[in-house]
Design an enzyme around this catalytic site. Structure first.
Site, PDB file in Angstrom:
ATOM      1  N   TYR A 164       0.844  -0.581   0.033  1.00  0.00           N
ATOM      2  CA  TYR A 164      -0.178  -0.216   0.360  1.00  0.00           C
ATOM      3  C   TYR A 164       0.558   0.801  -0.013  1.00  0.00           C
ATOM      4  CZ  TYR A 164       1.247   0.940   5.295  1.00  0.00           C
ATOM      5  OH  TYR A 164       2.305   0.213   6.277  1.00  0.00           O
ATOM      6  N   PHE A 174       2.400   9.754   4.022  1.00  0.00           N
ATOM      7  CA  PHE A 174       2.214   9.963   5.837  1.00  0.00           C
ATOM      8  C   PHE A 174       2.804   7.787   6.100  1.00  0.00           C
ATOM      9  CE2 PHE A 174      -1.711   8.827   4.863  1.00  0.00           C
ATOM     10  CZ  PHE A 174      -2.287   7.306   5.398  1.00  0.00           C
ATOM     11  N   ASP A 175       2.631   7.345   5.025  1.00  0.00           N
ATOM     12  CA  ASP A 175       2.655   5.071   5.376  1.00  0.00           C
ATOM     13  C   ASP A 175       3.022   4.922   3.651  1.00  0.00           C
ATOM     14  OD1 ASP A 175       3.677   3.266   6.916  1.00  0.00           O
ATOM     15  OD2 ASP A 175       2.349   3.045   7.352  1.00  0.00           O
ATOM     16  N   ILE A 192      -8.238  -0.172  10.396  1.00  0.00           N
ATOM     17  CA  ILE A 192      -9.270   0.828  10.206  1.00  0.00           C
ATOM     18  C   ILE A 192     -11.100   0.827   8.948  1.00  0.00           C
ATOM     19  CG2 ILE A 192      -8.127   3.587  10.209  1.00  0.00           C
ATOM     20  CD1 ILE A 192      -7.052   3.773   7.239  1.00  0.00           C
ATOM     21  N   TYR A 218      -9.272   8.360  10.633  1.00  0.00           N
ATOM     22  CA  TYR A 218      -8.393   8.195  11.649  1.00  0.00           C
ATOM     23  C   TYR A 218      -9.269   9.450  12.801  1.00  0.00           C
ATOM     24  CZ  TYR A 218      -4.955   5.823  10.834  1.00  0.00           C
ATOM     25  OH  TYR A 218      -3.973   4.615  10.768  1.00  0.00           O
ATOM     26  N   PHE A 235      -5.256   6.125  -0.832  1.00  0.00           N
ATOM     27  CA  PHE A 235      -4.485   4.290  -0.105  1.00  0.00           C
ATOM     28  C   PHE A 235      -4.884   3.810  -1.849  1.00  0.00           C
ATOM     29  CE2 PHE A 235      -5.439   4.698   3.824  1.00  0.00           C
ATOM     30  CZ  PHE A 235      -4.140   4.456   4.646  1.00  0.00           C
TER      31      PHE A 235
END
Length: 243
Positions: A164, A174-175, A192, A218, A235
């Site tokens: 991902y 962010f990731d 999530i 979130y 994503f």
């Protein structure tokens, strides 16, 4: 301004649920982008300050809430209290000015969150306009298939192996398991809501883009210092295996 995303180049992505690994000193030095500000004897104490700032500032987002002069006052108060040089009684200061501080932070946080949510709504609208095949579900999730899979389809009771790449609507990463070069396996029921719903629409071998509004991500709390309160997340996910 919104730009139509080019989705011809498929990449794979996941959600920000993995624990971060503390790097060894030698690895950290190799990752450093420049020289450290102090020598090795002093850097551990500098690291303590960095840690305190990450714990306090990362959760509250002071950098976005306060002006530079206000931040200087925060640092002055912190320094004087920790060194015992303050001329004011700490409890009296907190009792007298704590309510005013809370009001300021709440008002500014609410204003920022409203702006972030509006940016997310505009991003979703633009993405749907640019991608006719994208689907917006009843929950508000946007699902865009980049490659149809032919294998098993997961449910919340399954674990999945994925790649991902996660970004904010402004493109900030962010990731990303893609950037780390390693897939991730996790129970689908433990992530999530937007991931649970989006992955359940995929099959093994498939790739998709998920646009997840904050109430499926979130929420108003955000996550640490990288995902703001109210943030919409994007994503790109590749589903390798359902277990």
């Amino acid at each position: 301004m919104l730009f139509c995303a080019t989705l011809s180049t498929a990449r794979a992505f996941t959600s920000r649920t993995l624990p971060r690994i503390v790097a060894k000193a030698s690895t950290a030095r190799a990752m450093a982008t420049g020289p450290f500000p102090y020598d090795d004897e002093k850097m551990p104490f500098y690291a303590l300050g960095v840690n305190l700032a990450k714990q306090v500032g990362g959760q509250t987002g002071f950098k976005s809430l306060l002006e530079d002069e206000e931040l200087e006052l925060v640092l002055k108060g912190f320094g004087e209290e920790i060194t015992g040089t303050s001329s004011s009684d700490a409890e009296t200061v907190l009792m007298t000015f704590g309510p005013a501080l809370n009001k300021i932070l709440q008002e500014r946080s609410a204003g920022i969150m409203e702006r972030v949510k509006k940016e997310g709504e505009d991003f979703i609208a633009g993405f749907l306009d640019c991608n006719d095949e994208a689907i917006k579900t009843e929950s508000g999730l946007v699902y865009y298939s980049m490659k149809e899979g032919e294998g098993k389809q997961p449910t919340a009771s399954n674990s999945v192996e994925v790649h991902y790449h996660g970004t904010l609507v402004d493109g900030t990463v962010f990731d990303s398991s893609v950037d780390r070069g390693q897939t991730i396996t996790f129970p689908l029921g433990g992530v999530i809501k937007g991931w649970q719903e989006g992955l359940a629409m995929m099959k093994e071998g498939g790739k998709a883009t998920l646009i997840i509004p904050s109430d499926l991500a979130y929420g108003d709390a955000g996550s640490g210092d990288v995902i703001p309160p109210g943030a919409t997340l994007k994503f790109e996910v590749e589903l390798f295996k359902v277990m």
